[in-house]
Design a protein around this motif. Structure first.
Motif, PDB file in Angstrom:
ATOM      1  N   ILE A 225       0.696  -1.297  -0.088  1.00 50.40           N
ATOM      2  CA  ILE A 225       0.141   0.110  -0.054  1.00 50.40           C
ATOM      3  C   ILE A 225       0.877   1.338  -0.040  1.00 50.40           C
ATOM      4  CG2 ILE A 225      -1.681   1.264   1.310  1.00 50.40           C
ATOM      5  CD1 ILE A 225      -2.848  -1.540   2.037  1.00 50.40           C
ATOM      6  N   PRO A 226       1.648   1.270   1.006  1.00 53.33           N
ATOM      7  CA  PRO A 226       2.618   2.836   0.913  1.00 53.33           C
ATOM      8  C   PRO A 226       3.626   2.775  -0.353  1.00 53.33           C
ATOM      9  CG  PRO A 226       3.388   1.365   2.700  1.00 53.33           C
ATOM     10  CD  PRO A 226       2.082   0.676   2.140  1.00 53.33           C
ATOM     11  N   LEU A 227       4.088   1.684  -0.740  1.00 51.20           N
ATOM     12  CA  LEU A 227       4.738   1.465  -2.126  1.00 51.20           C
ATOM     13  C   LEU A 227       4.092   2.141  -3.325  1.00 51.20           C
ATOM     14  CD1 LEU A 227       6.682  -1.475  -1.530  1.00 51.20           C
ATOM     15  CD2 LEU A 227       7.552   0.872  -0.927  1.00 51.20           C
ATOM     16  N   PHE A 228       2.588   1.616  -3.300  1.00 51.99           N
ATOM     17  CA  PHE A 228       1.681   2.064  -4.631  1.00 51.99           C
ATOM     18  C   PHE A 228       1.439   3.331  -4.257  1.00 51.99           C
ATOM     19  CE2 PHE A 228      -2.216   2.986  -6.173  1.00 51.99           C
ATOM     20  CZ  PHE A 228      -2.323   2.142  -7.541  1.00 51.99           C
ATOM     21  N   GLU A 229       1.138   3.922  -3.031  1.00 48.93           N
ATOM     22  CA  GLU A 229       0.725   5.456  -2.980  1.00 48.93           C
ATOM     23  C   GLU A 229       1.986   6.383  -3.251  1.00 48.93           C
ATOM     24  OE1 GLU A 229      -0.885   5.591   0.749  1.00 48.93           O
ATOM     25  OE2 GLU A 229      -2.697   4.945   0.352  1.00 48.93           O
ATOM     26  N   GLN A 230       3.109   5.910  -2.967  1.00 48.54           N
ATOM     27  CA  GLN A 230       4.357   6.596  -3.285  1.00 48.54           C
ATOM     28  C   GLN A 230       4.548   6.658  -4.799  1.00 48.54           C
ATOM     29  OE1 GLN A 230       7.713   5.061  -1.493  1.00 48.54           O
ATOM     30  NE2 GLN A 230       9.288   6.628  -2.162  1.00 48.54           N
ATOM     31  N   LYS A 231       4.524   5.540  -5.499  1.00 49.72           N
ATOM     32  CA  LYS A 231       4.601   5.609  -6.835  1.00 49.72           C
ATOM     33  C   LYS A 231       3.767   6.239  -7.777  1.00 49.72           C
ATOM     34  CE  LYS A 231       6.048   2.330 -10.677  1.00 49.72           C
ATOM     35  NZ  LYS A 231       6.783   3.364 -11.200  1.00 49.72           N
ATOM     36  N   PHE A 232       2.376   5.851  -7.531  1.00 49.98           N
ATOM     37  CA  PHE A 232       1.465   6.562  -8.424  1.00 49.98           C
ATOM     38  C   PHE A 232       0.812   7.878  -7.915  1.00 49.98           C
ATOM     39  CE2 PHE A 232       1.466   1.952  -9.331  1.00 49.98           C
ATOM     40  CZ  PHE A 232       1.245   1.927 -10.647  1.00 49.98           C
ATOM     41  N   GLY A 233       0.947   7.972  -6.670  1.00 53.07           N
ATOM     42  CA  GLY A 233       0.620   9.359  -6.142  1.00 53.07           C
ATOM     43  C   GLY A 233      -0.814   9.552  -5.839  1.00 53.07           C
ATOM     44  N   TYR A 234      -1.704   8.268  -5.706  1.00 55.09           N
ATOM     45  CA  TYR A 234      -3.161   8.564  -4.986  1.00 55.09           C
ATOM     46  C   TYR A 234      -3.059   7.355  -4.274  1.00 55.09           C
ATOM     47  CZ  TYR A 234      -3.910   5.185  -9.120  1.00 55.09           C
ATOM     48  OH  TYR A 234      -3.879   4.363  -9.879  1.00 55.09           O
ATOM     49  N   PRO A 235      -4.067   7.634  -3.094  1.00 57.56           N
ATOM     50  CA  PRO A 235      -4.212   6.654  -2.079  1.00 57.56           C
ATOM     51  C   PRO A 235      -5.226   5.429  -2.625  1.00 57.56           C
ATOM     52  CG  PRO A 235      -5.912   8.676  -1.755  1.00 57.56           C
ATOM     53  CD  PRO A 235      -4.736   8.677  -2.992  1.00 57.56           C
ATOM     54  N   ILE A 236      -4.853   4.179  -2.114  1.00 56.52           N
ATOM     55  CA  ILE A 236      -5.761   2.894  -2.717  1.00 56.52           C
ATOM     56  C   ILE A 236      -6.123   2.297  -1.232  1.00 56.52           C
ATOM     57  CG2 ILE A 236      -3.603   1.612  -2.946  1.00 56.52           C
ATOM     58  CD1 ILE A 236      -5.179   0.982  -5.507  1.00 56.52           C
ATOM     59  N   LEU A 237      -7.037   1.521  -1.356  1.00 61.29           N
ATOM     60  CA  LEU A 237      -7.513   0.727  -0.133  1.00 61.29           C
ATOM     61  C   LEU A 237      -6.901  -0.764  -0.422  1.00 61.29           C
ATOM     62  CD1 LEU A 237     -11.346   1.495  -0.423  1.00 61.29           C
ATOM     63  CD2 LEU A 237      -9.817   2.202   1.293  1.00 61.29           C
ATOM     64  N   TYR A 238      -6.948  -1.433   0.756  1.00 64.83           N
ATOM     65  CA  TYR A 238      -6.269  -2.767   0.747  1.00 64.83           C
ATOM     66  C   TYR A 238      -7.225  -3.660   0.046  1.00 64.83           C
ATOM     67  CZ  TYR A 238      -5.315  -7.257   2.691  1.00 64.83           C
ATOM     68  OH  TYR A 238      -5.156  -8.764   2.485  1.00 64.83           O
ATOM     69  N   SER A 239      -8.532  -3.667   0.057  1.00 61.47           N
ATOM     70  CA  SER A 239      -9.350  -4.427  -0.841  1.00 61.47           C
ATOM     71  C   SER A 239      -9.250  -4.281  -2.223  1.00 61.47           C
ATOM     72  CB  SER A 239     -10.788  -4.260  -0.459  1.00 61.47           C
ATOM     73  OG  SER A 239     -11.212  -2.854  -0.491  1.00 61.47           O
ATOM     74  N   THR A 240      -9.004  -2.997  -2.768  1.00 63.19           N
ATOM     75  CA  THR A 240      -8.704  -2.848  -4.091  1.00 63.19           C
ATOM     76  C   THR A 240      -7.373  -3.167  -4.631  1.00 63.19           C
ATOM     77  OG1 THR A 240      -9.796  -0.658  -3.786  1.00 63.19           O
ATOM     78  CG2 THR A 240      -8.678  -0.940  -5.990  1.00 63.19           C
ATOM     79  N   LEU A 241      -6.280  -3.235  -4.166  1.00 62.51           N
ATOM     80  CA  LEU A 241      -5.225  -3.776  -4.151  1.00 62.51           C
ATOM     81  C   LEU A 241      -5.372  -5.241  -4.149  1.00 62.51           C
ATOM     82  CD1 LEU A 241      -2.269  -2.041  -2.330  1.00 62.51           C
ATOM     83  CD2 LEU A 241      -2.606  -2.325  -4.805  1.00 62.51           C
ATOM     84  N   LEU A 242      -6.118  -5.861  -3.506  1.00 61.84           N
ATOM     85  CA  LEU A 242      -6.131  -7.297  -3.313  1.00 61.84           C
ATOM     86  C   LEU A 242      -7.092  -7.972  -4.646  1.00 61.84           C
ATOM     87  CD1 LEU A 242      -5.643  -9.977  -1.724  1.00 61.84           C
ATOM     88  CD2 LEU A 242      -7.693  -9.277  -0.414  1.00 61.84           C
ATOM     89  N   LYS A 243      -8.237  -7.160  -4.661  1.00 55.32           N
ATOM     90  CA  LYS A 243      -8.709  -7.654  -6.210  1.00 55.32           C
ATOM     91  C   LYS A 243      -7.891  -7.539  -7.370  1.00 55.32           C
ATOM     92  CE  LYS A 243     -13.304  -6.285  -4.033  1.00 55.32           C
ATOM     93  NZ  LYS A 243     -14.259  -5.469  -4.068  1.00 55.32           N
ATOM     94  N   ALA A 244      -7.212  -6.336  -7.535  1.00 53.08           N
ATOM     95  CA  ALA A 244      -6.317  -6.203  -8.695  1.00 53.08           C
ATOM     96  C   ALA A 244      -5.406  -7.387  -8.629  1.00 53.08           C
ATOM     97  CB  ALA A 244      -5.759  -4.792  -8.686  1.00 53.08           C
ATOM     98  N   ILE A 245      -4.742  -7.642  -7.643  1.00 55.25           N
ATOM     99  CA  ILE A 245      -3.751  -8.736  -7.741  1.00 55.25           C
ATOM    100  C   ILE A 245      -4.496 -10.030  -8.022  1.00 55.25           C
ATOM    101  CG2 ILE A 245      -2.101 -10.161  -6.184  1.00 55.25           C
ATOM    102  CD1 ILE A 245      -1.273  -7.315  -4.822  1.00 55.25           C
ATOM    103  N   HIS A 246      -5.551 -10.350  -7.394  1.00 54.56           N
ATOM    104  CA  HIS A 246      -6.255 -11.553  -7.974  1.00 54.56           C
ATOM    105  C   HIS A 246      -6.653 -11.336  -9.396  1.00 54.56           C
ATOM    106  CE1 HIS A 246      -6.866 -13.846  -4.277  1.00 54.56           C
ATOM    107  NE2 HIS A 246      -7.015 -12.419  -3.511  1.00 54.56           N
ATOM    108  N   ARG A 247      -7.042 -10.391 -10.011  1.00 53.23           N
ATOM    109  CA  ARG A 247      -7.288 -10.372 -11.428  1.00 53.23           C
ATOM    110  C   ARG A 247      -5.993 -10.664 -12.176  1.00 53.23           C
ATOM    111  NH1 ARG A 247      -9.083  -4.811 -11.177  1.00 53.23           N
ATOM    112  NH2 ARG A 247     -10.877  -4.976  -9.758  1.00 53.23           N
ATOM    113  N   LEU A 248      -4.852 -10.157 -11.681  1.00 60.98           N
ATOM    114  CA  LEU A 248      -3.578 -10.601 -12.567  1.00 60.98           C
ATOM    115  C   LEU A 248      -3.401 -12.161 -12.248  1.00 60.98           C
ATOM    116  CD1 LEU A 248      -1.224  -7.624 -11.100  1.00 60.98           C
ATOM    117  CD2 LEU A 248      -2.620  -7.759 -13.360  1.00 60.98           C
ATOM    118  N   GLY A 249      -3.927 -12.766 -11.562  1.00 63.15           N
ATOM    119  CA  GLY A 249      -3.726 -14.110 -11.492  1.00 63.15           C
ATOM    120  C   GLY A 249      -3.008 -14.531 -10.210  1.00 63.15           C
ATOM    121  N   TRP A 250      -2.674 -13.828  -9.265  1.00 68.68           N
ATOM    122  CA  TRP A 250      -1.638 -14.169  -8.387  1.00 68.68           C
ATOM    123  C   TRP A 250      -2.666 -14.718  -7.088  1.00 68.68           C
ATOM    124  CZ3 TRP A 250       3.411 -11.085  -6.927  1.00 68.68           C
ATOM    125  CH2 TRP A 250       3.886 -10.740  -7.984  1.00 68.68           C
TER     126      TRP A 250
END
Length: 84
Positions: A45-70
């Motif tokens: 989460i903090p690494l994502f916010e630092q790189k992309f510049g906008y806040p994100i929720l844990y659940s959003t990251l988890l769903k996106a990682i599952h969409r990638l097949g991880w």
């Protein structure tokens, strides 16, 4: 007026239903996940916010990682007794 006169077709325009995805570019996100070392999604989460510049929720990251097949890390338990 008729729909055919205004748009030239009889089909209604498609309206996107649901919420838009919070991650703007999935290809860049996929590259980010593959190149960043992390053990848990909450570490990302903090690494994502630092790189992309906008806040994100844990659940959003988890769903996106599952969409990638991880998948989640499976724990391997060691057995103290030998298998017969």
């Amino acid at each position: 007026m008729l729909l055919q006169n205004t748009t030239g077709e009889l089909k209604q325009p498609k309206i996107n239903a649901g919420r838009p995805t919070k991650i703007k570019d999935m290809d860049v996100f996929k590259h980010f996940v593959q190149t960043t070392e992390f053990s848990q999604v909450k570490d990302l989460i903090p690494l994502f916010e630092q790189k992309f510049g906008y806040p994100i929720l844990y659940s959003t990251l988890l769903k996106a990682i599952h969409r990638l097949g991880w998948t989640r890390k499976k724990r391997v338990f060691s057995i103290s007794k030998p298998i017969k």
